[in-house]
Scaffold this active site. Sequence first.
Site, PDB file in Angstrom:
ATOM      1  N   LYS A   1       0.813  -1.211   0.000  1.00  0.00           N
ATOM      2  CA  LYS A   1       0.000   0.000   0.000  1.00  0.00           C
ATOM      3  C   LYS A   1       0.849   1.266   0.000  1.00  0.00           C
ATOM      4  CE  LYS A   1      -4.389  -1.770   1.727  1.00  0.00           C
ATOM      5  NZ  LYS A   1      -5.407  -1.717   2.796  1.00  0.00           N
ATOM      6  N   ARG A  46      -3.527  -9.775   5.246  1.00  0.00           N
ATOM      7  CA  ARG A  46      -4.008  -9.911   3.870  1.00  0.00           C
ATOM      8  C   ARG A  46      -2.907  -9.411   2.952  1.00  0.00           C
ATOM      9  NH1 ARG A  46      -6.503  -6.586   0.137  1.00  0.00           N
ATOM     10  NH2 ARG A  46      -8.058  -7.554  -1.244  1.00  0.00           N
TER      11      ARG A  46
END
Length: 271
Positions: free
Chosen positions: A214, A248
């Site tokens: 991210k 995740r």
Amino acid sequence: MKIGNREFQPQGHTYVMGILNVTPDSFSDGGKWNDRDRALRHVEEMLEQGADIIDIGGESTRPGYTAVPDEEEIARTAPVIEAVKARFNVPVSLDTCKANVALAGICAGADLINDIWGLKYDKKIANVIAEAGLPCCLMHNRQNPDYHDFMQDVAADLAETIYLAEKAGIADDKIILDPGVGFAKSYEQNLEVINCLEELKVFGRPMLLGCSRKSVIGLTLDLPADQRVEGTLVTTVIAVMKGCMFVRVHDIKENVRAIRMTEAILKGGRY
């Protein structure tokens, strides 16, 4: 917690949720797996590397993403869910915030619903989850990113999500919380929520941390999405140390190894 045909322990071990985006425009792997055969090969690879559950998403949620109609999202995800369940013995999560998509995914065999809006985008999705008796992962998110007291506000938002779940009849032991790294948060707030995960233990629910590749990692290290493995591994180590049930991630092998090493150290060699 039972997800599909497998029991997951909320404490004592961090499990790996492998990401399978069947989209043309996801920020890191858009277009790579939106063909069924390629998707199945990737699932096989992730399972060989140690993934415990596969999370299938049919709509990109990257900044500036284009929303897709329910019908298109269903067309992307339901056949892949069916194919994965037919070929592999693995729990499957469906990443959606839409009731119609969730219902179609459940009919296709999904074992868990992963809602990035914490039941607040589509008011009907909580009832769909409750009626199916499925577990769910509910993420912190909000339309207005202005906070008075950041961590207190995040906790208040999650408390509202839990209320919506309980009101719909979702059992307490079927709720996983996600602090929502990368959603409605500044760079500094993303770092803070990762660092302060233990403050969310007040809810007594297991947590999932999703930081893989991210922007918080890219901004910190000044690296593009395909070079953020090491940064992701650091967040996974923190997740283990702070007792998260799941991470995740995209890069399965590396994260599985990081978890094993961290847990071995925390257990003092009694792995």
